[in-house]
Design an enzyme around this catalytic site. Structure first.
Site, mmCIF file in Angstrom:
data_model
loop_
_atom_site.group_PDB
_atom_site.id
_atom_site.type_symbol
_atom_site.label_atom_id
_atom_site.label_comp_id
_atom_site.label_asym_id
_atom_site.label_seq_id
_atom_site.Cartn_x
_atom_site.Cartn_y
_atom_site.Cartn_z
ATOM 1 N N CYS B 50 0.820 -1.205 0.000
ATOM 2 C CA CYS B 50 0.000 0.000 0.000
ATOM 3 C C CYS B 50 0.862 1.267 0.000
ATOM 4 O O CYS B 50 0.391 2.336 -0.330
ATOM 5 C CB CYS B 50 -0.977 0.005 1.172
ATOM 6 S SG CYS B 50 -0.208 -0.315 2.730
ATOM 7 N N HIS B 100 19.057 0.764 -3.060
ATOM 8 C CA HIS B 100 17.632 1.015 -2.851
ATOM 9 C C HIS B 100 16.902 -0.272 -2.414
ATOM 10 O O HIS B 100 16.124 -0.251 -1.459
ATOM 11 C CB HIS B 100 17.006 1.566 -4.137
ATOM 12 C CG HIS B 100 15.549 1.872 -4.003
ATOM 13 N ND1 HIS B 100 15.093 3.022 -3.398
ATOM 14 C CD2 HIS B 100 14.440 1.166 -4.355
ATOM 15 C CE1 HIS B 100 13.775 3.009 -3.388
ATOM 16 N NE2 HIS B 100 13.352 1.898 -3.965
ATOM 17 N N GLU B 115 9.600 -0.546 10.472
ATOM 18 C CA GLU B 115 8.394 -1.374 10.602
ATOM 19 C C GLU B 115 8.666 -2.769 10.022
ATOM 20 O O GLU B 115 9.405 -2.904 9.053
ATOM 21 C CB GLU B 115 7.189 -0.695 9.940
ATOM 22 C CG GLU B 115 7.395 -0.293 8.489
ATOM 23 C CD GLU B 115 6.872 -1.323 7.525
ATOM 24 O OE1 GLU B 115 6.322 -2.327 8.005
ATOM 25 O OE2 GLU B 115 7.048 -1.136 6.315
ATOM 26 N N GLN B 117 6.712 -5.217 8.614
ATOM 27 C CA GLN B 117 5.957 -5.901 7.558
ATOM 28 C C GLN B 117 6.701 -5.985 6.237
ATOM 29 O O GLN B 117 6.569 -6.950 5.506
ATOM 30 C CB GLN B 117 4.608 -5.213 7.303
ATOM 31 C CG GLN B 117 3.575 -5.474 8.367
ATOM 32 C CD GLN B 117 3.632 -4.421 9.450
ATOM 33 O OE1 GLN B 117 4.561 -3.616 9.495
ATOM 34 N NE2 GLN B 117 2.662 -4.428 10.346
ATOM 35 N N ALA B 191 -16.487 4.960 20.988
ATOM 36 C CA ALA B 191 -16.183 3.941 19.989
ATOM 37 C C ALA B 191 -15.594 4.568 18.746
ATOM 38 O O ALA B 191 -15.914 4.197 17.634
ATOM 39 C CB ALA B 191 -17.456 3.164 19.664
ATOM 40 N N MET B 194 -9.793 5.810 16.739
ATOM 41 C CA MET B 194 -8.577 5.592 17.524
ATOM 42 C C MET B 194 -8.770 4.467 18.519
ATOM 43 O O MET B 194 -7.907 3.621 18.716
ATOM 44 C CB MET B 194 -8.219 6.874 18.282
ATOM 45 C CG MET B 194 -7.487 7.866 17.454
ATOM 46 S SD MET B 194 -5.781 7.326 17.208
ATOM 47 C CE MET B 194 -4.976 8.244 18.508
#
Lengths: 270, 421
Positions: B50, B100, B115, B117, B191, B194
């Site tokens: 994404c 890269h 991160e 992932q 609700a 966040m």
């Protein structure tokens, strides 16, 4: 040979304490392991010394100031090793080893001159009473160390300072629980020490209580830990209050013990 | 033979553009095939997440390939070529391309530095290309190396160690108050989005139950059902606070909703079991004074942000170390690449054979005494063995076939030529 192994033990405890001390400031994988190994080696020599004195004296080696303090330290290190082995808590050594080392160091400068035991003291109660007293005191010492860790960690969480020791100390709940578990071991043993002491005193001197300083201080200590013990069950006193009380409780034991070693009068004479 | 990277990421293109150019789902296989079939492209792999779309290729003429790839992207996604002008699409070739790829896999190019992932996504992209037989000796080596560089960065630096999102920071903090989140109950006051995100993190860390107290009960029920939790009317939150261990507050109310006396009373009834309050609402909904109560720990959104910021700066420091590791690895890879192409494999193969021949003949001559004629005969024999042995590989290398690079790599490996070039 007994004295030499004591000196060697003291030396290894010193190394352990240095390793544990530097571990507070610089986190490495080696330092905690080194501290633990040094304690094990020191403890083996210390055990040699205790066993040797036991045979030399013919009874539990706690009849002079040196022996008594040394035995106290031995109990503290014994419990430390058991605790470290079963829980593997980060930084435990940095908080407990200094207590054990301080006791060993004090013991090394105290008099080891033994007077022959009076007939009243020459009793199987000597072993029972002192074993309970020393083991419970050691449990309280460790509980106080854990309580101190709790207070440090709580300070970090409350003040929102989340660097340094925060990362490496265990969670608040864990510290609180283990400290409490130590008290649940120490408190019954301490109660037994007081009961056995009273029975012994009654047998030997004809009265349960003669208001000696150590007896008074022991009752104060007992009351403090009784408060910790029961207020947790009834009102859920835990966390900071329990931690502070545990430290105060341990302090009264040290006062009682110091008075005993320095005053040298009454039934608890060395 | 060069590595060429064409791509766009969160820095170069907005999400609207990234969406249009993504090779997600069904588009990946035809996309990869199309890329591989472009003239001048010998190997191909596509990474599409994404936050980035990247096309990795092995080409011999980078300039020509750039034009081809640009044309391919716009025709494949049927978008005007003009959209790809400017900064949107970036190209790296040669050592920069290698750097890269290593940086992407090590999460040094990610939106959230460090991160975890991205490494999995790189692995998946590589495996897909491998499965479709789109890669060859160069990209295979490059991708494998990228994965190992990423692992090296992970183990040798602390780049991925601390939480860098607010909801993650909250979970990390909870673990320093409670030993284990299993068996703990989380109460959501409000609700909002966040709250939902944070609840998801707590759920993933194994909390027992999530209770939602929302002003609109229906919305509360909707959220609760997502976590198989229960919803209660908002007014009952004080009762729920007796059972909860963690309270997440984001009601959007203009003033304090949770007051000190409420919490004080609750703590008595809870027998002082620790309570962790997280106030992510702005303006705040929990009275800050609550933090002064024993066994109550209150963090508001700024507190959490401070934690996150300090973790982020910690990560940036670690990123410098990681960049050094990457540079080192790029150099190693370049050396391998040089070896693969610039030293003519034939020359080095012959050299190696000659070395062996001379050494072995000399060794034998030193040992036995031969006259001139015998010596000549032995030397001749050695020469002829060597020639006969290296003739077929030499001939194969001279033959210009499509998989020459692969052949070179194989010969270098089989004859152990790495050290000699």
């Amino acid at each position: 040979m007994g004295a030499l192994s004591f000196q060697i033990a003291l030396f290894f405890y010193l190394l352990a304490m240095l390793a544990a001390f530097f571990d507070l400031f610089k986190s490495t994988k080696v330092l905690p392991k080194a501290a633990y190994m040094f304690v094990i080696v020191g403890f083996l020599f210390h055990t040699t010394n205790v066993v040797y004195s036991w045979f030399a004296d013919g009874h539990i080696p706690i009849v002079n100031a040196h022996e008594a303090t040394s035995f106290f330290a031995w109990c503290v290190f014994l419990l430390f090793l058991l605790l470290e082995y079963s829980y593997k808590l980060g930084l435990l050594g940095s908080f407990i080893i200094p207590i054990g080392f301080a006791l060993t160091l004090v013991s090394s400068v105290l008099s080891s001159a033994s007077k022959p035991l009076t007939p009243q003291l020459r009793s199987y109660w000597l072993g029972i009473h002192t074993f309970f007293a020393f083991m419970s005191s050691a449990a309280f010492a460790l509980a106080a160390g854990m309580a101190l860790m709790y207070l440090v960690q709580e300070h970090h969480v409350k003040r929102k300072r989340l660097g340094g020791l925060f990362e490496r100390l265990p969670s608040l709940q864990r510290l609180d629980e283990i400290s409490y578990r130590l008290i649940t071991i120490g408190f019954p043993l301490f109660t037994l020490a007081i009961i056995s002491g009273s029975i012994w005193a009654d047998n030997a001197w004809g009265s349960y209580l003669s208001w000696e300083p150590i007896q008074v201080w022991s009752i104060i200590t007992w009351l403090i830990f009784a408060v910790v013990f029961h207020s947790r069950l009834l009102a859920g006193w835990r966390g900071r209050r329990a931690a502070v009380l545990s430290i105060i409780g341990f302090a009264t034991i040290i006062i009682a013990f110091a008075g005993l070693a320095l005053l040298q009068k009454g039934q608890h004479i060395f | 033979m060069r590595v060429l990277v064409a791509g766009l990421n969160h820095k170069s293109a907005d999400v609207e553009v990234r969406e249009k150019l993504a090779f997600s789902g069904d588009k990946l296989a035809p996309g990869l095939q199309g890329l591989k079939d472009l003239p001048g492209v010998k190997e191909a792999a596509i990474l599409s997440t994404c936050n980035r779309v990247e096309l990795y290729t092995h080409v011999s003429d980078p300039e020509g390939a750039k034009r081809e790839i640009k044309r391919f992207i716009s025709s494949f996604h049927s978008i005007p070529a003009g959209l790809l002008e400017g900064k949107t699409l970036y190209f790296h070739s040669g050592p920069e391309a290698i750097r890269h790829v290593f940086r992407v896999a090590s999460s040094l190019d990610s939106m959230v530095l460090g991160e975890p992932q991205i490494l999995g996504q790189v692995k998946a992209a590589f495996e897909f290309a491998l499965e479709k037989k789109a890669t060859g000796v160069l990209l295979n080596r490059l991708m494998k190396k990228a994965i190992s560089v990423a692992k090296r960065v992970r183990t040798e630096t602390r780049i991925a160690e601390n939480a860098v999102s607010i909801s993650f920071a909250a979970v990390e903090l909870a673990k320093k108050i409670f030993t284990d989140l299993a068996g703990k109950t989380v109460l959501l006051l409000g609700a909002g989005e966040m709250a939902e995100l944070a609840a998801r993190h707590f759920m993933a860390s194994g909390v027992k139950e999530i209770v939602v107290a929302n002003r609109t009960l229906a919305r509360g029920q909707e959220l609760a059902s997502e976590f198989e939790g229960k919803a209660v009317p908002f007014d009952e939150f004080k009762d729920e606070m007796l059972h909860a261990d963690i309270v997440l507050c984001s009601t959007g109310a203009p003033d304090y909703v949770v007051l000190k006396p409420d919490v004080h009373a609750a703590m008595g009834k809870r027998k002082q079991r620790p309570l962790f309050l997280i106030d992510i609402s702005v303006p705040r909904n929990i009275d800050p004074q609550v933090n002064s109560l024993d066994n109550v720990y209150l963090y508001d959104v700024d507190d959490l942000q401070t934690v996150v910021d300090s973790n982020r700066s910690e990560r940036r420091k670690e990123a410098d170390k990681a960049e050094m590791i990457v540079s080192e690895e790029v150099e190693t890879f370049e050396r391998w690449l040089d070896c693969l192409q610039s030293v003519p494999a034939i020359v080095s193969l012959r050299q190696r054979a000659e070395e062996i021949r001379k050494y072995e003949v000399q060794k034998m001559l030193n040992r036995i005494d031969l006259d001139e004629k015998e010596r000549k005969a032995v030397e001749l024999m050695a020469c002829s063995i060597v020639n006969k042995l290296i003739h077929p590989p030499t001939a194969a290398l001279k033959e210009d076939t499509g998989d020459r690079d692969q052949l070179i790599a194989m010969i270098i490996k089989l004859y152990g030529l790495n050290g000699s070039c």
